[in-house]
Design a protein around this motif. Sequence first.
Motif, PDB file in Angstrom:
ATOM      1  N   ARG A 175      25.492 -27.965  -0.261  1.00  0.00           N
ATOM      2  CA  ARG A 175      26.299 -26.808  -0.620  1.00  0.00           C
ATOM      3  C   ARG A 175      25.685 -26.015  -1.759  1.00  0.00           C
ATOM      4  O   ARG A 175      25.711 -24.780  -1.751  1.00  0.00           O
ATOM      5  CB  ARG A 175      27.706 -27.267  -0.978  1.00  0.00           C
ATOM      6  CG  ARG A 175      28.634 -26.132  -1.397  1.00  0.00           C
ATOM      7  CD  ARG A 175      30.075 -26.544  -1.349  1.00  0.00           C
ATOM      8  NE  ARG A 175      30.465 -26.864   0.018  1.00  0.00           N
ATOM      9  CZ  ARG A 175      31.684 -27.277   0.367  1.00  0.00           C
ATOM     10  NH1 ARG A 175      32.607 -27.437  -0.552  1.00  0.00           N
ATOM     11  NH2 ARG A 175      31.961 -27.542   1.615  1.00  0.00           N
ATOM     12  N   ALA A 176      25.147 -26.673  -2.764  1.00  0.00           N
ATOM     13  CA  ALA A 176      24.617 -25.964  -3.932  1.00  0.00           C
ATOM     14  C   ALA A 176      23.472 -25.028  -3.538  1.00  0.00           C
ATOM     15  O   ALA A 176      23.442 -23.851  -3.915  1.00  0.00           O
ATOM     16  CB  ALA A 176      24.152 -26.976  -4.986  1.00  0.00           C
ATOM     17  N   ALA A 177      22.523 -25.529  -2.754  1.00  0.00           N
ATOM     18  CA  ALA A 177      21.399 -24.688  -2.333  1.00  0.00           C
ATOM     19  C   ALA A 177      21.859 -23.572  -1.404  1.00  0.00           C
ATOM     20  O   ALA A 177      21.378 -22.426  -1.486  1.00  0.00           O
ATOM     21  CB  ALA A 177      20.346 -25.547  -1.640  1.00  0.00           C
ATOM     22  N   ALA A 178      22.792 -23.868  -0.521  1.00  0.00           N
ATOM     23  CA  ALA A 178      23.276 -22.849   0.414  1.00  0.00           C
ATOM     24  C   ALA A 178      23.991 -21.730  -0.326  1.00  0.00           C
ATOM     25  O   ALA A 178      23.800 -20.542  -0.018  1.00  0.00           O
ATOM     26  CB  ALA A 178      24.211 -23.496   1.438  1.00  0.00           C
ATOM     27  N   GLU A 179      24.806 -22.073  -1.324  1.00  0.00           N
ATOM     28  CA  GLU A 179      25.511 -21.042  -2.079  1.00  0.00           C
ATOM     29  C   GLU A 179      24.542 -20.222  -2.931  1.00  0.00           C
ATOM     30  O   GLU A 179      24.703 -19.006  -3.069  1.00  0.00           O
ATOM     31  CB  GLU A 179      26.580 -21.689  -2.954  1.00  0.00           C
ATOM     32  CG  GLU A 179      27.750 -22.263  -2.162  1.00  0.00           C
ATOM     33  CD  GLU A 179      28.822 -22.855  -3.056  1.00  0.00           C
ATOM     34  OE1 GLU A 179      28.579 -22.950  -4.279  1.00  0.00           O
ATOM     35  OE2 GLU A 179      29.903 -23.203  -2.543  1.00  0.00           O
ATOM     36  N   ALA A 180      23.533 -20.853  -3.498  1.00  0.00           N
ATOM     37  CA  ALA A 180      22.533 -20.119  -4.289  1.00  0.00           C
ATOM     38  C   ALA A 180      21.785 -19.118  -3.413  1.00  0.00           C
ATOM     39  O   ALA A 180      21.529 -17.970  -3.828  1.00  0.00           O
ATOM     40  CB  ALA A 180      21.559 -21.098  -4.942  1.00  0.00           C
ATOM     41  N   ASP A 181      21.419 -19.514  -2.189  1.00  0.00           N
ATOM     42  CA  ASP A 181      20.736 -18.589  -1.279  1.00  0.00           C
ATOM     43  C   ASP A 181      21.648 -17.418  -0.908  1.00  0.00           C
ATOM     44  O   ASP A 181      21.202 -16.265  -0.837  1.00  0.00           O
ATOM     45  CB  ASP A 181      20.292 -19.329  -0.019  1.00  0.00           C
ATOM     46  CG  ASP A 181      19.079 -20.214  -0.263  1.00  0.00           C
ATOM     47  OD1 ASP A 181      18.483 -20.082  -1.356  1.00  0.00           O
ATOM     48  OD2 ASP A 181      18.740 -21.017   0.626  1.00  0.00           O
ATOM     49  N   ALA A 182      22.934 -17.697  -0.652  1.00  0.00           N
ATOM     50  CA  ALA A 182      23.870 -16.623  -0.291  1.00  0.00           C
ATOM     51  C   ALA A 182      24.033 -15.640  -1.445  1.00  0.00           C
ATOM     52  O   ALA A 182      24.082 -14.413  -1.236  1.00  0.00           O
ATOM     53  CB  ALA A 182      25.217 -17.218   0.108  1.00  0.00           C
TER      54      ALA A 182
END
Length: 559
Positions: free
Chosen positions: A492-499
Amino acid sequence: MTPPTPREDAALAACLLAVDPGGLGGAVLRARPGVERDRWLSLLQAILPAGTAVRRLPPGVADDALLGGLDLTATLATGRPVQRAGLLEASADGVLVMPMAERLTRPTAARLTAGQERHGYAMLALDEGLEEDEAPPPALLDRLAFCPDLAEPPGPAPHGAAAIAAARARLPGVDSPEPVIEAILATAMAAGIVSLRAPALALRAARAAAALGGRDAPNAEDATLAVRLVLGPRATILPEAPPEQEAPPPPPEEPEAERPDDATDPTRGGQMEDVVQEAREVPLPAQLLASLAAATLRLRAPSSGRTGAERISLKRGRPVGSRAGEPRNGARIALLDTLRAAAPWQRLRPAPPRARVAVRREDFRIRRFREHSESTAIFVVDASGSAALHRLAEAKGAVEMLLAECYARRDRVGVIAFRGAAAEMLLSPTHSLVRAKRALAGLPGGGASPLASGLDAALAMARLEKRAGRTPLIVALTDGRANMARDGSSGRAAAEADALAVAKLLRAEGHSVLIVDTAPRPQPFATTLAAEAGGRALVLPQARAEVLAGAVRQAIGAG
């Protein structure tokens, strides 16, 4: 005592306006053309003093006709500047009727209100736009005392022209007692009216009512009449309404470690299968896309409209005046404006042979037009497992409602879905509402949530539309539970940072963005994402109020 009917109140409003036209500002008549509106106008005109000027504002009136200016014919005939009076000056101490007031622009409304303060005329705004998004400019409505109910024709005037004339003569000597002022102000505060003009107009209406009754100061009945006619239509709350009960606190949120994986169904205990859900109806604010485009584009373009960003053109569009310049490269000459610029200088210029007017290069004026660029609504739909488990059907229903709005506004529509490992373009931008609904109906749900990939695809489509001269508007429907990064890794952390990184690009390039939170409970990440994109966040509403009320009634009946 029987309370007055709306028909009687409408007639009373006309009488008070006839007593003090300039002080009360006028009235807004919110009704379609018909016998109700015509009878109210006839009633007002019949009780006005003889010789009162009643003028009509032409649609799209130019500034020189409104404010006055150079009389071109007389100037060319005499060889010297001759000024002519404008419509506002000709309406002094009279009545100015404004058809289709809902289409008045704010600059025109500003000129009308400034002219009213100078010339003292009353304004009758004929508001024929009965939709929520169609209304005259608020600054204009704030200066009009009355909004009579014209659901049926008004009753006969309770006062004749002679009584109106006597009241007009008595009005300057009518006092304003402090108890009446305090009562009107207290009522305005209790009714939730924030404008200071509203109680001032109510006080003038009370004084006009006292003058009609032959009194030197308004009494309680006059104040009650003024509050009912002036403050009643402006009230936002009921003074007697009990205080609202506090909503119960939301249930505690599940710890992160105890939540089921976003791509799994806890009822099955395994990977969620692809499912296709039919669209379910949900309520959304009326004209959502139009209001979003207007609010966002107003900050990023010279001006904005209902169907896209407005831009100034020299070749086509709606005429918006002229400017100095030469008629080259397709620009059209504004002949009358050119003659007006040259006319004052004729005595100082030797006229060429066989010429009546000497025109020089600095006199040339060219036409200016305002045109709308076409809009493209790009829908980005979250079809991941968590969305399908929760509210994918309602998200589809929301998109279908927005698609209908796009069709009414003649917008192009593109649809992008993201689930699993990447995003997919279901429909390239098109005008076909049928194709858009068909592409949406067959969209299955399941898998991970690559939110960044969906926003990346929307950004690429927006760039293409903007390069083609269209105005893109991105609408992303997601539950805010991104768990798949751009590189395909989960977390989740990496996915939210990319978004968030893609959201910053959207903001930097000036795209209009709407994030619709489809989660069962509002997610903070959706608000953060909208803020980073420079857009707006909207929580997808739950069931309609009438559905809940029906369920309550059914439960009561069963008990």
